[in-house]
Scaffold this active site. Structure first.
Site, PDB file in Angstrom:
ATOM      1  N   LYS A  80      32.735  42.424  31.010  1.00  0.00           N
ATOM      2  CA  LYS A  80      33.117  41.791  32.174  1.00  0.00           C
ATOM      3  C   LYS A  80      32.285  42.700  33.479  1.00  0.00           C
ATOM      4  CE  LYS A  80      36.237  39.154  34.935  1.00  0.00           C
ATOM      5  NZ  LYS A  80      37.873  38.788  35.149  1.00  0.00           N
ATOM      6  N   SER A 155      38.685  33.774  36.211  1.00  0.00           N
ATOM      7  CA  SER A 155      37.352  34.262  36.628  1.00  0.00           C
ATOM      8  C   SER A 155      36.479  34.924  35.336  1.00  0.00           C
ATOM      9  CB  SER A 155      37.334  35.515  37.532  1.00  0.00           C
ATOM     10  OG  SER A 155      38.132  36.917  36.954  1.00  0.00           O
ATOM     11  N   SER A 179      42.964  35.596  34.741  1.00  0.00           N
ATOM     12  CA  SER A 179      41.785  35.511  34.390  1.00  0.00           C
ATOM     13  C   SER A 179      40.891  35.951  32.989  1.00  0.00           C
ATOM     14  CB  SER A 179      40.645  36.275  35.220  1.00  0.00           C
ATOM     15  OG  SER A 179      40.568  35.740  36.748  1.00  0.00           O
TER      16      SER A 179
END
Ligand code: GLN
Length: 500
Positions: A80, A155, A179
């Site tokens: 990420k 997210s 997330s």
């Protein structure tokens, strides 16, 4: 589609160990897949083929030389884009950090490199990890491989879509309010938020430091466990890092035994507000567990009613402070007004241009909640609710070894459905937020497809702090039970996605 990309990380590790394939071949297969599908899916903000292939070649060399390697050595991974990497830009999905190349690796990234996992690239996210859909990414959303018109969760929608579109067998996510788990639920994948402090936050661009946790994303429970084992462990660079080891998640995922396990169903996280197909699949899994000898009990967590309100005060409060460092002086973007360019005006112009609407909304909310007249009324009250939620969990875990709920109230929604309605977007986090407020571990795993739309549903497992192993034990059992019924893995129901 190359066979290699459909394999689990554990299967790939086996093929690599026996010398049947090289890491360079495995890494290339995944890069080729991205070349074919990522224009459509947009999981990546940045791909690093040269660096990934160089790491792969180095693992192949070490293996040929007979060096001792970790269990996932040679298996590629995506990370990420809110974790710092010295060989790739790190933007956290924001314009304000566009092009920034950090001077150090996050501890998790350093651990991946040391364990020989080639890093394919950096995955998309809502700006500074604020959101549930990736629609708040400054670089455009990622898409759900099950239906490209729908969100992949947020997210961490880049990390969920990268594994569910077979561009990587493994990914790293971060979970401040869900997330990792919500994206896993809507893409038919597995994601775990470990116990707070189990995985280092050093080099994670902070959203809300008391809630943030880095964790593993994969297509099955065993792979997720193996990845947690690689990234977990004490880190002197993170003052909230747990000193002790939580044991082997990989071993826990191999037990496949749930007899006598007490499974607590959280009364407040069911029924009203949950899509019918989500509830139906949830009840089916409860039956599976009960029929196999688990003890199903109902638990009540009355303070969860206030969890979203408390979270959306605590998170913005911490975020407003964490994001103050993006001031045009130290990192990234700098906007100079034409006239009267005082330092205040440069900062204001930079933050105005560099931050998107959701980030601004939360900075304003957080700054207000911390202001002297409001501190007790809002931030102080939210902290009290946080304590009540922790007590609810303590009481629930006195009755149950593991708690369960649906991961999200709905399956993947369509782009645009919630973007103009912040409250609707926030309500989406109802089931995932309590774990972050209490620091306990949570996992989402595939729980079938909803009858009304044919889209993936997730089930969430929660355990007491430091008992992450229970998630892997119960999760692996449930996954096996599902596969026995479905005849294949849930991810194998996903569309092929052979797009140019
Ligand atoms: N939906 C949550 C939020 O917007 C998720 C945050 C997260 O886990 N990074 O705050």
């Amino acid at each position: 589609m190359s066979d290699l990309i459909r394999k689990t990380a554990a299967e790939l590790a086996g093929l690599l160990a026996s010398g049947e394939v090289s890491s360079v071949e495995v890494t290339k297969a995944h890069l080729d897949r991205s070349a074919a599908v990522d224009k459509a899916v947009h999981s990546y903000l940045y791909q690093n083929p040269e660096s990934a292939l160089a790491s792969a070649a180095e693992v192949d060399r070490a293996r040929a030389a007979g060096e001792k390697l970790g269990p996932l050595a040679g298996v590629p991974i995506a990370v990420k884009d809110n974790l710092t990497t010295t060989d790739a830009p790190t933007t956290s999905g924001s314009k304000i950090l566009e092009g920034w190349i950090p001077p150090y690796d996050a501890t998790v990234v350093a651990k991946l490199r040391a364990a020989g996992l080639p890093i394919l690239g950096k995955t998309n996210l809502d700006e500074f990890a604020m959101g549930s859909s990736t629609e708040f990414s400054a670089y455009g959303p990622s898409r759900n491989p099950w239906d490209l018109e729908r969100i992949p969760g947020g997210s961490g929608g880049g990390s969920s879509s990268v594994v569910s579109s077979f561009q990587a067998p493994l990914a790293i996510g971060s979970d401040t309010g869900g997330s990792i788990r919500f994206p896993a639920a809507v893409t038919g994948t597995v994601g775990t938020k470990p116990t707070y402090g189990a995985v280092s936050r050093y080099g994670l661009i902070a959203l809300a430091s008391s809630l943030d946790q880095v964790g593993p994303v994969a297509r099955n429970v065993l792979d997720t466990a193996m990845l947690q084992d690689v990234i977990a462990g004490h880190d002197p660079f993170d003052s909230t890092s747990l000193p002790e080891s939580l044991g082997s998640m990989t071993e826990a995922a191999k037990k496949l035994d749930i007899k006598g396990m007490r499974i607590g169903v959280i009364k407040q996280l069911s029924g009203e507000g949950f899509q019918a197909g989500v509830t139906a699949r949830f009840n089916e899994s409860l039956n599976l567990l009960a029929n196999a000898g688990a003890d199903i009990v109902e638990v009540s967590c009355p303070s969860f009613e206030y969890a979203i309100a408390a979270y959306y005060l605590i998170l913005p409060a911490e975020a407003s402070s964490n994001l103050a460092k993006f001031d045009s002086v130290r990192y990234g973007m700098r906007v100079e007004p034409n006239e009267n360019a005082t330092i205040e005006r440069v900062m204001a112009a930079t933050r105005e241009a560099g931050f998107g609407p959701e980030v601004k909304r939360r900075i304003i909310l957080g700054t207000y909640a911390l202001s002297s007249g409001s501190y007790d009324k809002y931030y102080g009250a939210a902290l009290k609710v946080r304590t009540l939620i922790q007590r609810d969990f303590d009481a629930a875990f006195a009755k149950a070894d593991v708690l369960v709920s649906p991961t999200g109230p709905t399956t993947a929604f369509k782009f645009g459905d919630k973007i103009d309605d912040p409250l609707a977007m926030y309500l989406n986090d109802i089931a995932t937020i309590p774990a972050n407020l209490a620091g306990i571990p949570g996992m989402s795993l595939p729980n079938g497809l909803a009858v009304e739309d044919g889209l993936p549903v997730g089930i969430q497992l929660l355990a007491p702090a430091r008992e992450d192993a229970r998630l892997y034990q119960v999760g692996a059992w449930l996954e096996q039970a599902h596969e026995n019924i479905w005849g294949k893995r849930m991810i194998d129901f996903a569309p092929e996605l052979e797009v140019g």
